[in-house]
Scaffold this active site. Structure first.
Site, PDB file in Angstrom:
ATOM      1  N   HIS A 154       0.843  -1.212   0.000  1.00  0.00           N
ATOM      2  CA  HIS A 154       0.000   0.000   0.000  1.00  0.00           C
ATOM      3  C   HIS A 154       0.879   1.263   0.000  1.00  0.00           C
ATOM      4  O   HIS A 154       0.939   2.002   0.988  1.00  0.00           O
ATOM      5  CB  HIS A 154      -0.876  -0.060   1.263  1.00  0.00           C
ATOM      6  CG  HIS A 154      -2.052   0.855   1.291  1.00  0.00           C
ATOM      7  ND1 HIS A 154      -1.962   2.210   1.090  1.00  0.00           N
ATOM      8  CD2 HIS A 154      -3.358   0.595   1.507  1.00  0.00           C
ATOM      9  CE1 HIS A 154      -3.174   2.740   1.203  1.00  0.00           C
ATOM     10  NE2 HIS A 154      -4.030   1.776   1.450  1.00  0.00           N
ATOM     11  N   GLU A 257      -1.038   1.241  -5.325  1.00  0.00           N
ATOM     12  CA  GLU A 257      -0.819   0.069  -4.480  1.00  0.00           C
ATOM     13  C   GLU A 257      -0.911  -1.192  -5.328  1.00  0.00           C
ATOM     14  O   GLU A 257      -1.986  -1.501  -5.839  1.00  0.00           O
ATOM     15  CB  GLU A 257      -1.894   0.025  -3.389  1.00  0.00           C
ATOM     16  CG  GLU A 257      -2.157   1.373  -2.750  1.00  0.00           C
ATOM     17  CD  GLU A 257      -3.548   1.442  -2.085  1.00  0.00           C
ATOM     18  OE1 GLU A 257      -4.132   0.398  -1.767  1.00  0.00           O
ATOM     19  OE2 GLU A 257      -4.040   2.564  -1.913  1.00  0.00           O
TER      20      GLU A 257
HETATM   21  C1  BG6 Z   1      -7.167   1.763   0.139  1.00  0.00           C
HETATM   22  C2  BG6 Z   1      -8.624   1.418   0.020  1.00  0.00           C
HETATM   23  O1  BG6 Z   1      -6.384   0.687  -0.270  1.00  0.00           O
HETATM   24  O2  BG6 Z   1      -6.878   2.052   1.508  1.00  0.00           O
HETATM   25  C3  BG6 Z   1      -9.475   2.551   0.561  1.00  0.00           C
HETATM   26  O3  BG6 Z   1      -8.954   1.141  -1.343  1.00  0.00           O
HETATM   27  C4  BG6 Z   1      -9.064   2.870   1.968  1.00  0.00           C
HETATM   28  O4  BG6 Z   1     -10.852   2.187   0.497  1.00  0.00           O
HETATM   29  C5  BG6 Z   1      -7.586   3.154   2.012  1.00  0.00           C
HETATM   30  O5  BG6 Z   1      -9.814   3.994   2.423  1.00  0.00           O
HETATM   31  C6  BG6 Z   1      -7.048   3.471   3.413  1.00  0.00           C
HETATM   32  O6  BG6 Z   1      -7.430   2.496   4.311  1.00  0.00           O
HETATM   33  P1  BG6 Z   1      -7.093   2.646   5.834  1.00  0.00           P
HETATM   34  O7  BG6 Z   1      -7.651   1.426   6.520  1.00  0.00           O
HETATM   35  O8  BG6 Z   1      -5.587   2.693   5.941  1.00  0.00           O
HETATM   36  O9  BG6 Z   1      -7.728   3.928   6.316  1.00  0.00           O
END
Ligand code: BG6
Length: 282
Positions: A154, A257
């Site tokens: 990510h 990501e």
């Molecule tokens: C992304 C998702 O990978 O991560 C989103 O597609 C999400 O929907 C984002 O909001 C962040 O997620 P988190 O759990 O780190 O707030």
């Protein structure tokens, strides 16, 4: 030494060229990558670094679920980004300086193991050269039976102004638009730009995608073993709703990501799966 532990539970990786990366044991999250003295990853100024929450920025590892799953009672994006990983040590090969981390099921909490009851080992390698960052996740199924998972690297890229950013390599691909209730859309644009909340899962993405800033190539991202690519920017309202993200930081990041999230990855007992990305700072 090309790698050493810091006082705040992280490993600092240094390449003879001057490139550096820092990886927290919490989540094995890469929290810094500098090339030519400039930071290439975004970490929010409000990121929580005490291990009570996944780190808002850098490269959290999403595993074994993406988002939430009704049947698997794990927090959003799974446990890998919230676990304390073991530092295995340094590996060097040719021009690359690398460090490895590992996470095994017996390091999880009782609740996490009950929610995803499988024996596994994750090995995660972070490697740098003068201008590249490689992150490689290996999932070993240590059970006899097949298990399935989803996973993403990510990555939060640091950008000076989201309005000057474009992502190349996604044209004509189908994506699931999480901002439009999961609508399936074919990408008509040659370059994907961001002018509002974007949360898309592009599927069957070719190996190489790139990011340009002010019409100049900035990053090349080459993935192997993984099919999909998520593009995310929370924009104004979502940013305000996140306690660990500054209200005015959304113009300074874009998440691109790489992962396998549209379908479950199946790994037979005793087998391994490898997913990797090499990011080049251009
Ligand atoms: C992304 C998702 O990978 O991560 C989103 O597609 C999400 O929907 C984002 O909001 C962040 O997620 P988190 O759990 O780190 O707030």
């Amino acid at each position: 030494m090309p790698a050493h532990e810091t006082s705040h539970k992280s490993i600092l990786l240094e390449h003879p060229s001057g490139a550096k990366a820092e990886i927290r044991l919490f989540g094995a999250t890469v929290t810094s990558w500098t090339v030519d003295g400039s930071e290439r990853l975004f970490v929010s100024k409000n990121a929580i670094l005490d291990g009570s929450k996944a780190i808002r920025g850098g490269i959290p590892i999403v595993f074994p679920i993406f988002g939430t799953e009704e049947k698997i009672k794990l927090p959003q994006h799974g446990f890998a980004r919230n676990s304390n990983w073991d530092y295995v040590g340094i590996l060097t090969d040719n021009d690359e300086v690398a460090v490895r981390f590992s996470l095994k099921d017996n390091q999880l909490t009782h609740e996490q193991r009950s929610a995803w009851p499988h024996s596994f080992r994750l090995n995660y390698t972070v490697a740098i050269t003068a201008n590249t960052l490689r992150t490689t996740l290996v999932v070993k199924n240590e059970d006899e039976d097949t298990f399935e998972f989803k996973s993403l690297l990510h990555t939060y890229f640091r950008v000076p102004n989201i309005e000057q950013v474009a992502v190349n390599g996604l044209s004509k691909l189908t994506y699931t638009d999480k901002v439009q209730n999961g609508a399936k859309v074919v990408e008509e644009n040659q370059k994907v730009t961001v002018a509002g909340e974007v949360d898309r899962v592009y599927t069957n993405v070719p190996e190489e995608v790139s990011i340009e800033i002010e019409n100049k190539p900035a990053f090349k991202i080459v993935k192997t073993g993984m099919k999909d690519t998520v593009v995310w920017n929370p924009w104004i309202d979502k940013a305000k709703g996140m306690g660990d993200f500054g209200d005015h930081e959304y113009p300074n990041m874009i998440c691109v990501e790489v992962g396998s999230v549209a379908e479950w990855v199946k790994v037979a007992g005793g087998e391994t799966w490898t997913g990797s990305q090499i990011i080049t700072a251009l």
